[in-house]
Design a protein around this motif. Structure first.
Motif: not given
Length: 445
Positions: A34-35, A82-89, A91-94, A142-143
């Motif tokens: 998975s991406d 910020l690390i967990s927010l980066t994971m969500l980022y 997640f959204q980007e993929t 995030l968007r």
């Protein structure tokens, strides 16, 4: 397998002692398909996964939903978040939908994990104020919107505050083993120190586990992410869904970052590195990452920035004075993510004027002082304490003897000296410096 990962997986906070827990892609598969998981793995963001093969397969079956919870116990979240927010980022980007869960309900209790004492109990009004303040940074990362992969914000107060206590005990509480909860490291360490753990705090892990089940019911959420210190709390939700006849849920944690020297990341002499500009300025934020240890540059570029991996490899390979340029890029890229590109460029320019030109940059952090206080003269030691550059006059005195304090770029040699109106520059400020990298403008108002 890393030894620390094995200890974490087989430790007391794992309710699945007899089942396989995958902690990294190298354990069960050569490459994630998975991406989403491939990106996280490449950037060093995976520590533990409850079922790596299952989650990898799920993320290839169209748009999925995942969440991270944020308790509102302060007006800002910090650099660790910020690390967990980066994971969500990512997640959204993929191609997936992230949820930022605000802990309007759980914040009334406060996470007791690995704490020595109970958190201060906050009022509903204080929690609401904190949530509004915390929300500011999410929109930069995030968007949000109504599209299938747009982020959404939820608040667990919407269901936790409406629960009937007896029904909750009967329907949810019966699935939690007190014996197992007492064996969790996050709880056991507190009890081993003979420090009180209130019944209120003891319920936190039940509430967090129920959040996962409720988010699955409402939004089809199948994945919860967080820091590795949250493994026990997160896995409770996976277990609860199973016991209540729900679908298979998954959890994924990221490593808790430490610096190459072993220090916990995100701490400064004056406290935590916060993400809100009103409690930790963009300039101070930029400067924090500019001071990254040499050995951490490549790792932090992977974890925090969105730069391509080949560019990160190039920057990490730099040495000597060139590595300082890589650090500036690191600082600017992370500051742009959190505070916006304009603020990041301004912070970089402020640093350039201050350090490379030796000038007085108007964008340096400032502290206001009443003109009436400075007019008769304020002790130089007191001025540095008021500016927050040193914690006490005793420490200021020691720094004077070590030659570490400067006023308007001139070394302080007399600890009994005072600062007055004559020390104000044409801009109406006094520049206080501690060492080569910490500067504050004292503004007379």
């Amino acid at each position: 397998m890393r030894s620390e990962a094995r200890e974490n997986v087989e430790g007391r906070d794992n309710p699945y002692h007899d089942e396989t827990i995958i902690t990294s892609s190298s354990l069960a598969m050569t490459t994630y398909k998975s991406d989403f998981l491939r990106v996280l793995d490449e950037r060093g963001l995976i520590h533990q996964v409850s079922d790596a093969e299952g989650l990898d397969a799920l993320c290839r079956q169209g748009t999925q939903t995942a969440y991270v919870g944020y308790d509102a116990t302060a007006t800002s979240i910090h650099i660790g978040n910020l690390i967990s927010l980066t994971m969500l980022y990512w997640f959204q980007e993929t191609g997936h939908r992230p949820i930022t869960l605000m802990g309007g309900g759980t914040s009334m209790v406060g996470d007791p994990s690995f704490r020595d004492d109970q958190r201060k109990l906050l009022t509903v009004e204080e929690i609401a104020t904190n949530i509004e303040s915390i929300k500011r940074v999410f929109g930069r990362i995030l968007r949000y919107g109504d599209g299938p992969t747009d982020a959404m914000m939820a608040n667990n107060a919407d269901w936790l505050l409406k629960l009937n206590y007896v029904e909750f005990l009967r329907d949810v509480g019966r699935h939690f083993s007190v014996n197992r909860m007492l064996s969790f490291d996050s709880v056991k360490l507190r009890l081993d120190r003979e420090q009180s753990l209130s019944f209120l705090e003891f319920n936190y892990m039940i509430m967090q586990g129920y959040d996962f089940v409720e988010l699955n019911r409402r939004y089809g959420c199948r994945l919860q992410m967080g820091g590795s210190d949250q493994w026990g709390n997160i896995i409770n939700g996976v277990d609860l869904s199973h016991r209540m006849g729900g679908p298979q849920l998954y959890c994924l944690t990221t490593p808790l970052l430490t610096t190459a020297s072993g220090a916990k990341m995100g701490k400064t002499a004056n406290g935590a590195v916060w993400l809100n500009a009103d409690v930790f300025s963009p300039y101070d934020f930029w400067q924090y990452f500019r001071n990254t240890e040499d050995a951490d540059v490549g790792r932090f570029l992977k974890v925090f920035t969105r730069l391509p991996l080949d560019e990160i490899a190039r920057l990490a390979a730099l040495g000597g004075a060139e590595l300082n340029e890589a650090k500036k890029i690191l600082a600017t890229e992370i500051t742009a993510i959190v505070h916006g590109r304009e603020a990041a460029e301004a912070a970089a320019e402020t640093a350039r004027k201050t350090f490379e030109e030796g000038g007085l940059a108007a964008d340096l952090p400032s502290v206001a002082i009443a003109r009436a206080e400075i007019e008769p003269g304020i002790g130089v030691l007191t001025a540095f304490v008021k500016a927050g550059l040193v914690p006490s006059t005793g420490e200021a005195r020691r720094q004077v003897k070590a030659g570490g304090l400067r006023v308007n770029d001139a070394a302080v040699t007399d600890e009994r000296a005072t600062l007055g109106l004559a020390d104000l520059t044409s801009e109406g400020v006094i520049k206080l410096s501690f060492g080569k990298k910490k500067h504050i403008l004292l503004r007379a108002e």
